[in-house]
Every structure is written in structure tokens, then in C-alpha cells.
Design an enzyme around this catalytic site. Sequence first.
Site, PDB file in Angstrom:
ATOM      1  N   ASN A 177       0.865  -1.081  -0.039  1.00  0.00           N
ATOM      2  CA  ASN A 177      -0.027  -0.135   0.101  1.00  0.00           C
ATOM      3  C   ASN A 177       0.864   1.272   0.029  1.00  0.00           C
ATOM      4  O   ASN A 177       1.690   1.345   0.801  1.00  0.00           O
ATOM      5  CB  ASN A 177      -0.859   0.221   1.331  1.00  0.00           C
ATOM      6  CG  ASN A 177      -2.329  -0.498   0.798  1.00  0.00           C
ATOM      7  OD1 ASN A 177      -2.970  -0.881   2.150  1.00  0.00           O
ATOM      8  ND2 ASN A 177      -2.803  -0.468  -0.172  1.00  0.00           N
TER       9      ASN A 177
ATOM     10  N   CYS B  65      -7.445   2.124   8.060  1.00  0.00           N
ATOM     11  CA  CYS B  65      -6.398   1.586   7.238  1.00  0.00           C
ATOM     12  C   CYS B  65      -5.249   0.958   8.161  1.00  0.00           C
ATOM     13  O   CYS B  65      -4.346   1.883   8.773  1.00  0.00           O
ATOM     14  CB  CYS B  65      -5.782   2.719   6.158  1.00  0.00           C
ATOM     15  SG  CYS B  65      -4.550   2.189   5.187  1.00  0.00           S
TER      16      CYS B  65
ATOM     17  N   ASN C 190      -2.673  -0.840   7.281  1.00  0.00           N
ATOM     18  CA  ASN C 190      -1.257  -0.464   6.918  1.00  0.00           C
ATOM     19  C   ASN C 190      -0.613   0.993   7.016  1.00  0.00           C
ATOM     20  O   ASN C 190       0.489   1.207   7.453  1.00  0.00           O
ATOM     21  CB  ASN C 190      -1.122  -0.582   5.164  1.00  0.00           C
ATOM     22  CG  ASN C 190      -1.191  -2.313   5.114  1.00  0.00           C
ATOM     23  OD1 ASN C 190      -0.659  -3.230   5.931  1.00  0.00           O
ATOM     24  ND2 ASN C 190      -1.690  -2.724   4.024  1.00  0.00           N
TER      25      ASN C 190
ATOM     26  N   ASN D  82     -14.021  -0.573   9.615  1.00  0.00           N
ATOM     27  CA  ASN D  82     -14.620  -0.421   8.348  1.00  0.00           C
ATOM     28  C   ASN D  82     -15.428  -1.638   7.555  1.00  0.00           C
ATOM     29  O   ASN D  82     -14.675  -2.618   8.030  1.00  0.00           O
ATOM     30  CB  ASN D  82     -13.664   0.381   7.273  1.00  0.00           C
ATOM     31  CG  ASN D  82     -12.223  -0.730   7.099  1.00  0.00           C
ATOM     32  OD1 ASN D  82     -12.113  -1.793   7.631  1.00  0.00           O
ATOM     33  ND2 ASN D  82     -11.358  -0.374   6.083  1.00  0.00           N
TER      34      ASN D  82
ATOM     35  N   ASN E 246     -15.609  -2.756   1.235  1.00  0.00           N
ATOM     36  CA  ASN E 246     -14.671  -3.324   0.768  1.00  0.00           C
ATOM     37  C   ASN E 246     -14.556  -4.627   0.185  1.00  0.00           C
ATOM     38  O   ASN E 246     -15.199  -5.447   1.180  1.00  0.00           O
ATOM     39  CB  ASN E 246     -13.296  -3.245   1.793  1.00  0.00           C
ATOM     40  CG  ASN E 246     -12.895  -1.749   2.235  1.00  0.00           C
ATOM     41  OD1 ASN E 246     -12.319  -1.173   1.472  1.00  0.00           O
ATOM     42  ND2 ASN E 246     -13.579  -1.236   3.277  1.00  0.00           N
TER      43      ASN E 246
ATOM     44  N   GLU F  76     -10.563  -2.016  -2.785  1.00  0.00           N
ATOM     45  CA  GLU F  76     -10.637  -1.227  -1.846  1.00  0.00           C
ATOM     46  C   GLU F  76     -11.830  -0.133  -2.206  1.00  0.00           C
ATOM     47  O   GLU F  76     -11.651   0.424  -3.177  1.00  0.00           O
ATOM     48  CB  GLU F  76      -9.414  -0.693  -1.376  1.00  0.00           C
ATOM     49  CG  GLU F  76      -9.330   0.144   0.042  1.00  0.00           C
ATOM     50  CD  GLU F  76      -8.208   0.241   0.164  1.00  0.00           C
ATOM     51  OE1 GLU F  76      -7.945   1.065   1.459  1.00  0.00           O
ATOM     52  OE2 GLU F  76      -7.000  -0.393  -0.158  1.00  0.00           O
ATOM     53  N   ARG F  77     -12.707   0.047  -1.121  1.00  0.00           N
ATOM     54  CA  ARG F  77     -13.677   1.096  -1.319  1.00  0.00           C
ATOM     55  C   ARG F  77     -13.000   2.485  -1.688  1.00  0.00           C
ATOM     56  O   ARG F  77     -12.039   2.945  -0.980  1.00  0.00           O
ATOM     57  CB  ARG F  77     -14.550   1.064  -0.041  1.00  0.00           C
ATOM     58  CG  ARG F  77     -15.628   2.106   0.114  1.00  0.00           C
ATOM     59  CD  ARG F  77     -16.287   2.080   1.343  1.00  0.00           C
ATOM     60  NE  ARG F  77     -15.183   2.206   2.643  1.00  0.00           N
ATOM     61  CZ  ARG F  77     -15.719   2.627   3.865  1.00  0.00           C
ATOM     62  NH1 ARG F  77     -16.841   2.612   4.012  1.00  0.00           N
ATOM     63  NH2 ARG F  77     -14.848   2.729   4.805  1.00  0.00           N
TER      64      ARG F  77
ATOM     65  N   CYS G 100      -3.991  -4.496   1.806  1.00  0.00           N
ATOM     66  CA  CYS G 100      -5.101  -3.908   2.481  1.00  0.00           C
ATOM     67  C   CYS G 100      -4.892  -4.679   3.950  1.00  0.00           C
ATOM     68  O   CYS G 100      -5.244  -5.829   3.948  1.00  0.00           O
ATOM     69  CB  CYS G 100      -6.626  -4.002   1.961  1.00  0.00           C
ATOM     70  SG  CYS G 100      -7.784  -3.182   3.234  1.00  0.00           S
ATOM     71  N   GLY G 101      -4.502  -3.955   5.081  1.00  0.00           N
ATOM     72  CA  GLY G 101      -4.548  -4.425   6.474  1.00  0.00           C
ATOM     73  C   GLY G 101      -5.579  -4.928   6.902  1.00  0.00           C
ATOM     74  O   GLY G 101      -5.937  -6.194   7.467  1.00  0.00           O
ATOM     75  N   SER G 102      -6.854  -4.047   6.885  1.00  0.00           N
ATOM     76  CA  SER G 102      -7.980  -4.544   7.426  1.00  0.00           C
ATOM     77  C   SER G 102      -8.668  -5.384   6.676  1.00  0.00           C
ATOM     78  O   SER G 102      -9.394  -6.422   7.237  1.00  0.00           O
ATOM     79  CB  SER G 102      -9.047  -3.198   7.589  1.00  0.00           C
ATOM     80  OG  SER G 102      -9.257  -2.683   6.147  1.00  0.00           O
TER      81      SER G 102
END
Length: 259
Positions: free
Chosen positions: A14, A69, A71, A151, A184, A202-203, A211-213
Site C-alpha cells: 500500500n 487503514c 497499513n 470499516n 471493501n 478497496e472502497r 489492505c491490512g483490514s
Amino acid sequence: MSSQSPKRMYGTGNNFVIIDSRSINNLNWNYREIANQNGCDQIIVITNSSAADCFMHIYNADGGEVEMCGNAARCVGYLIMSEKSTEYATIELVNKRILECFKVGGRSIKVNMGKPLFKWHEIPLSAKCDPLHLPIELEMLKDPVAVNIGNPHMVFFVDNISEIPLQSLGPKLEKHTLFPKKVNVNIAQVEKSGEISLRVWERGTGITASCGSAACAALIASVLRGYLITRQTSVNLPGGKLLIEWPDNIFMTGDIGFL
């Protein structure tokens, strides 16, 4: 870290532009223009916080502010820890979560992402239904899991993630009417090794290398569906690998760097 001196950093694929605006708490930036000029996934603006070491605002490439986020949190955590000469930092988010960041060696940063949310109204969904089996189907994708990691995410499980036309399906699924705040979109493949391979739409950004989440959501969904017994595994994304752990809160560990 000097105020308003933008830094370009990455966290497992990212790419971010990070602006330290603590001296004046300025949020008046043209985020779309910054994203277009720098080719980044998100723009991060650091301001002051009375509850943590700093407040992290997250703006997608489309200019919209989002809640989480992981990351980016690792990158900001590294900057704050370097500034303070410590191995611990806290970051406040717009959703009032406080993320804890830990230096675990070199530029490897671990983040306590907090507790995931599972109830339909917490994700949130626009109608009451089972988040473990959403009534969503589009071409070869069906029966996703929904979870909130600060999120909203939905996770589809497939046998081969490379066969999914994410470029065409992602925009449609992101704006599905069941998600009033959009979502997402994650395509997951649980490997025989117990690791997870993952692709992400990713949204507000589109296809992203990491994307970490999303990695957190993929592990949680895999455990809830019974595809994994362990609550710890590596999630492999196009941009690299993240270690995800879910003892109670969810933890993410990965490397950061400068561009």
C-alpha cells in the site's frame, strides 16, 4: 518528522502520502490531486489528538475520508515511534478507535486493530440478515461473510482467486445496496498450508496491492466459516505478506518502508 513535509511510504504494497499537519491542524488539501500526482492508494493527514499520540485522517484516491487503514497505521506508528524514540505509539481514528502500534524489530510494526464487529447493524447493513451468509451473488461469487474491522468488509471464498475478474465485479459489489456506506470487497482462497491468499477491491480506491483490514477480515471470516482452526496465519497479498492474529482483539504485523 517535520510539519507539512509530505512523506511517501508503503506498508506491504500500500502506497501512502503522509502529511504531518499537527502544527496548524490543516485539513484543506486537494486529496484527489495529491493522489493523482503521486500515484498513491491513500493520503494520510496527521493532526493532534487529546486521546492518543496523534489523530490519523485517511483519504482515499477519490477524496473521500474513511474510517480505517491498518497499513497506514503501521507507517504512522513508525514515524511517531521514531520521533519519540520509543517502541510504542497510539493513534486515534475518526471512528473513535485508538490503535496501539508496537515496533517488533527493524521496520516491522504490529498494530492492535481492536475488536471486530459482527452484528448486522454494526457493519452496517441496510437490512437485517445473517452476516455469515449474505444473500449476495454476482457471477461466480456468492455467499460472502461481512465483518467490520473499523470499516466494512465482505469476504468471498473461492478455489482460485486468479480466475475472478475483480476489475469488473469490484465496482458493482462495492456499491451493493446492502451496504449503505459501501464496502471493501475481498476474494479469499484458503490454502492447504493454512495460509490465505487474498485479492482486494478497496472502497473508494479500486484494486490494491494490499489492505491490512482486509487481511484481518479474511482471517476472521475463515475462522467463523470453519475453514481455519487456528486464529493466527499469514495472509498473502499481491504486495506482500501480513501476519494476522485474533486472540480477542485482532493484531496485524508487517513491514513498512519509504518511497
